[in-house]
Design an enzyme around this catalytic site. Structure first.
Site, PDB file in Angstrom:
ATOM      1  N   CYS A   1      -0.008   2.622   2.981  1.00 16.08           N
ATOM      2  CA  CYS A   1       0.681   2.302   1.726  1.00 16.08           C
ATOM      3  C   CYS A   1      -0.130   2.674   0.481  1.00 16.08           C
ATOM      4  CB  CYS A   1       1.048   0.822   1.694  1.00 16.08           C
ATOM      5  SG  CYS A   1       2.154   0.330   3.030  1.00 16.08           S
TER       6      CYS A   1
ATOM      7  N   CYS B   1      10.073  -9.746  -0.717  1.00 11.42           N
ATOM      8  CA  CYS B   1       9.556  -8.656   0.105  1.00 11.42           C
ATOM      9  C   CYS B   1      10.026  -7.320  -0.460  1.00 11.42           C
ATOM     10  CB  CYS B   1      10.058  -8.776   1.543  1.00 11.42           C
ATOM     11  SG  CYS B   1       9.734 -10.373   2.334  1.00 11.42           S
TER      12      CYS B   1
ATOM     13  N   HIS C   1       9.387   0.846  -2.671  1.00  9.73           N
ATOM     14  CA  HIS C   1       8.084   1.209  -2.107  1.00  9.73           C
ATOM     15  C   HIS C   1       8.203   2.403  -1.155  1.00  9.73           C
ATOM     16  CE1 HIS C   1       4.090   1.053  -0.665  1.00  9.73           C
ATOM     17  NE2 HIS C   1       4.226   0.162   0.302  1.00  9.73           N
TER      18      HIS C   1
END
Length: 411
Positions: free
Chosen positions: A87, A217, A349
């Site tokens: 990430c 989340c 993301h």
């Protein structure tokens, strides 16, 4: 070892809107890359042929996707290096580009990140070899049983549980962080989600892994972002780019330490110590303190990670993150605006793009180009991008000040 290094500047940034995977038609990774790089080139006012090197980050994809993404923009023989650091991939590409310029290896370098993701929670793609997260999972399950939810949510959720036990804070604190980030994203046209929710809606959304509900989340996302990194000598030869130049005062990386696995602390398993180490190195190199920072783009893959990272970055004292949230010190009117973009929770993301999207947001903030989400009097900006497995990148930025004397630093 101390040595003279080149000053490093961002002169152009660009990104796509982050999207739910598959929602946007004709949005394969070469399309994403073309859009973000074209936007960055336009922002800087330069040409693709100026690039001497490119570092391209992505996590999900075959080898040499970076070449396939950039070839349509120009067949110049440009050296292209593909980057994968989970990430933190986007900021890792940025880190490499910045060090390349700082070390005098090139004067104009492209950092690009993109991701075309599958819907649903992240899963391992290879089952016939050692999983790079095996030690992290093993350490976590020494303290908590492995449950049926997504592994990442369990790891960060259990870090939240450890924090609550250690400092006696309410799970409402995590919900308030998500409430803030969703609220911020309303003003970000690049954000995957732009809906504002009440605190009760955040708390009552489906439970993923206690204390984390769905709206705490980050989602999976498609998207891309890019940044153009140059030296001071490049700017001297192209003075027209000064108007967009943002200086990278420091960009540092840290990886896991022994404490990640032997501390019996889930906060450390998900990267508290490497975040602190990278931040401490960056502050020292930049010559600034946490209190000097007005705006932060922080890796809030889950609200629990934003909370524990306040302390790792020194934005508040140990055990004081709950109070920091309750006072509103993390938003407009407080000490520091954290995730004005909406953060990962609301902006989205796409793994390879996230770190470069953070860079783009901070450059817009420092240039006073962030429109309704503009942080007042933003002078010093900080970026935090973390990937389990693990790597953490922390960068510190300010609007370029060419009248200041050059300072020797550590590469």
């Amino acid at each position: 070892m101390s040595r003279a290094v080149n000053r490093v500047f961002v002169i152009g940034v660009g990104m796509t809107k982050f999207e739910k995977p598959g929602r946007r038609e004709n949005f394969d990774y070469p399309d994403m890359a073309k859009e973000s790089v074209t936007n960055a080139i336009k922002d800087a006012g330069i040409s693709y042929k100026d690039f001497e090197q490119a570092f391209v980050g992505y996590v999900y994809g075959d080898s040499t996707c970076g070449q396939r993404a950039l070839y349509p923009l120009g067949m110049t023989g440009l050296p292209i290096i593909n980057v994968n650091n989970n990430c933190s991939t986007g900021a890792s590409a940025l880190y490499l580009a910045s060090k390349h310029v700082a070390g005098g290896l090139a004067d104009c370098v492209l950092a690009l990140g993109f991701e075309k993701m599958q819907r649903g929670s992240l899963t391992s793609q290879f089952n016939d070899r050692t999983n790079p997260m095996d030690k992290h999972i093993e350490s976590m399950t020494e303290k908590y049983d492995f449950e049926s939810g997504p592994a990442a949510a369990q790891m960060f959720g259990n870090a939240g549980r450890d924090y609550m036990k250690k400092y006696n804070v309410s799970p409402d604190v995590f919900a308030k962080i998500a409430w803030k980030n969703h609220k911020h994203s309303v003003n970000n046209p690049y954000s995957q989600f732009r809906d504002e929710y009440s605190l009760e809606q955040i708390k009552n959304s489906p439970m993923v892994h206690d204390p984390l509900t769905k709206l705490q989340c980050c989602p999976t996302s498609d998207g891309s972002a890019a940044a153009i990194i140059v030296s001071e000598s490049y700017i001297e030869k192209h003075p027209e780019v000064r108007k967009t130049a943002v200086e990278i005062l420091a960009i540092e990386m840290a990886t896991d330490m022994a404490s990640t696995f032997d501390s019996n602390d889930c906060m450390r398993i998900v990267g508290y110590d490497m975040s602190k180490k990278a931040a401490d190195k960056a502050y020292a190199k930049a010559g600034v303190k946490p209190s000097d920072v007005q705006v932060v783009e922080l890796h809030d893959c889950f609200s629990a990670n934003e909370l524990i990272t306040y302390e790792a970055l020194g934005l508040c004292g140990e055990g004081k993150a709950g109070e920091y949230v309750e006072r509103g010190d993390n938003t407009y009117g407080g000490k520091c605006v954290v995730n004005p973009s909406g953060g990962l929770i609301s902006k989205g993301h796409p793994l390879g793009a996230t770190g470069l999207a953070q860079c783009a947001e901070l450059c817009w903030q420092l240039r006073n180009q962030a429109d309704k989400r503009q942080v007042k009097n933003a002078r010093i900006a900080l970026q935090h991008n973390i990937g389990l497995g693990g790597a953490c990148v922390v960068g510190i930025y300010r609007l370029a000040a060419f009248n200041k004397p050059r300072v020797d630093s550590k590469l």
